[in-house]
Design a protein around this motif. Structure first.
Motif, PDB file in Angstrom:
ATOM      1  N   PRO A  27      -4.983   9.728   2.465  1.00 33.86           N
ATOM      2  CA  PRO A  27      -4.313   8.615   3.143  1.00 33.86           C
ATOM      3  C   PRO A  27      -4.048   8.898   4.612  1.00 33.86           C
ATOM      4  O   PRO A  27      -3.736  10.028   4.994  1.00 33.86           O
TER       5      PRO A  27
ATOM      6  N   GLU B 177       0.827  -1.210   0.000  1.00 33.25           N
ATOM      7  CA  GLU B 177       0.000   0.000   0.000  1.00 33.25           C
ATOM      8  C   GLU B 177       0.862   1.261   0.000  1.00 33.25           C
ATOM      9  O   GLU B 177       0.549   2.241  -0.684  1.00 33.25           O
TER      10      GLU B 177
ATOM     11  N   LEU C 169       0.205   5.494   6.387  1.00 32.20           N
ATOM     12  CA  LEU C 169       0.413   5.198   4.977  1.00 32.20           C
ATOM     13  C   LEU C 169       1.305   6.257   4.334  1.00 32.20           C
ATOM     14  O   LEU C 169       2.162   5.945   3.496  1.00 32.20           O
ATOM     15  N   VAL C 170       1.114   7.505   4.717  1.00 30.46           N
ATOM     16  CA  VAL C 170       1.974   8.583   4.227  1.00 30.46           C
ATOM     17  C   VAL C 170       3.420   8.352   4.665  1.00 30.46           C
ATOM     18  O   VAL C 170       4.362   8.542   3.888  1.00 30.46           O
TER      19      VAL C 170
ATOM     20  N   TYR D 255      -6.426   6.338  -0.748  1.00 31.92           N
ATOM     21  CA  TYR D 255      -5.351   7.104  -1.368  1.00 31.92           C
ATOM     22  C   TYR D 255      -5.746   8.547  -1.656  1.00 31.92           C
ATOM     23  O   TYR D 255      -4.882   9.374  -1.925  1.00 31.92           O
TER      24      TYR D 255
ATOM     25  N   GLN E   6       2.248   1.788  -3.478  1.00 31.65           N
ATOM     26  CA  GLN E   6       1.244   2.337  -4.382  1.00 31.65           C
ATOM     27  C   GLN E   6       1.064   3.834  -4.163  1.00 31.65           C
ATOM     28  O   GLN E   6       0.966   4.609  -5.130  1.00 31.65           O
ATOM     29  N   LEU E   7       1.025   4.260  -2.907  1.00 26.16           N
ATOM     30  CA  LEU E   7       0.891   5.688  -2.631  1.00 26.16           C
ATOM     31  C   LEU E   7       2.127   6.447  -3.097  1.00 26.16           C
ATOM     32  O   LEU E   7       2.007   7.561  -3.625  1.00 26.16           O
ATOM     33  N   SER E   8       3.307   5.865  -2.952  1.00 26.38           N
ATOM     34  CA  SER E   8       4.518   6.540  -3.413  1.00 26.38           C
ATOM     35  C   SER E   8       4.495   6.711  -4.926  1.00 26.38           C
ATOM     36  O   SER E   8       4.946   7.732  -5.452  1.00 26.38           O
TER      37      SER E   8
ATOM     38  N   ALA F 180       4.867   5.549   2.555  1.00 32.18           N
ATOM     39  CA  ALA F 180       5.181   6.043   1.211  1.00 32.18           C
ATOM     40  C   ALA F 180       6.452   6.874   1.223  1.00 32.18           C
ATOM     41  O   ALA F 180       7.248   6.830   0.274  1.00 32.18           O
TER      42      ALA F 180
ATOM     43  N   LEU G 110       1.716   7.035  -6.743  1.00 32.38           N
ATOM     44  CA  LEU G 110       0.758   8.118  -6.973  1.00 32.38           C
ATOM     45  C   LEU G 110       1.383   9.476  -6.683  1.00 32.38           C
ATOM     46  O   LEU G 110       1.150  10.446  -7.416  1.00 32.38           O
ATOM     47  N   ASP G 111       2.184   9.562  -5.632  1.00 32.38           N
ATOM     48  CA  ASP G 111       2.834  10.831  -5.294  1.00 32.38           C
ATOM     49  C   ASP G 111       3.786  11.263  -6.400  1.00 32.38           C
ATOM     50  O   ASP G 111       3.854  12.448  -6.757  1.00 32.38           O
TER      51      ASP G 111
END
Length: 216
Positions: free
Chosen positions: A79, A51, A83-84, A76, A54-56, A87, A58-59
């Motif tokens: 978040p 997870e 999770l942040v 996301y 995936q956020l990284s 990422a 998206l960033d």
């Protein structure tokens, strides 16, 4: 020789490397002192999550295309702090190794020479393909793009939806001239649909936004 000569000893053990006689940073570049590729600093523990990766991603996509409007699914879109943080740990790996990713994301599928395809839950119809720089010590990620894993390419203009179409598929459907920079991270393609000016935004070859008018 400084009082603390441990960096020099680590260089002799090939744990770190020097560039032009000076201690280099943690990138997998050629060591002019060793005349070989040297492994950078020890990798972080594999406490990272899919997870967070995936956020990284998206960033990174947001930074590449700040003008594109992203609408990712929960969580996301907003978040949670953990999770942040995860990422951020992924982002700190500026050039991760393929084996670092595989330890968390699972073994990749080969997409050809120096291409490694990972399946991610956020994009079930696509592989996220990572191109690697292959050295004598490791394979380092230098590029990535989305490629079709399942589902059908575009069959109608209604299929031009974010997160569901690849740039080559849209080019083939609309008859757009193929880009002269296929390896670029970001593509903005102006086109017309039923006489209305539009723009399609692609990051890593995946459609992320469609504007429906010049003002949108």
């Amino acid at each position: 020789m400084p009082i603390d000569d441990e960096p020099y000893r680590r260089h002799e053990r090939r744990e770190i490397y020097f560039t032009g006689g000076c201690m280099g940073g943690p990138e997998p570049w050629w060591c002019w002192s060793c005349e070989r590729f040297a492994d950078p600093e020890p990798r972080p523990p594999h406490s990272l999550t899919v997870e967070g990766y995936q956020l990284s991603v998206l960033d990174v996509m947001r930074r590449i295309a700040p003008e594109a409007r992203f609408d990712p699914p929960a969580p996301y879109d907003d978040p949670p702090a953990h999770l942040v943080e995860d990422a951020g740990r992924w982002s700190a790996l500026e050039m991760p190794k393929i084996k670092d990713l595989a330890a968390v994301l699972g073994d990749p599928v080969s997409g050809g020479s120096s291409r490694h395809r990972f399946a991610l839950p956020l994009w079930p119809d696509f592989w996220l393909e990572h191109t690697s720089l292959d050295t004598e010590v490791a394979q380092y990620v230098v590029d990535r793009r989305f490629v079709r894993r399942s589902g059908a390419p575009m069959r109608s203009a209604d299929d031009l939806r974010p997160w569901s179409v690849l740039r080559p598929e849209a080019e083939a459907f609309f008859g757009w001239e193929p880009t002269r920079m296929p390896n670029a991270y970001f593509h903005v393609v102006p086109f017309e649909l039923e006489g209305r000016p539009m723009k399609a935004y692609f990051v890593h070859d995946l459609l992320v936004h469609v504007s429906k008018s010049p003002e949108d």
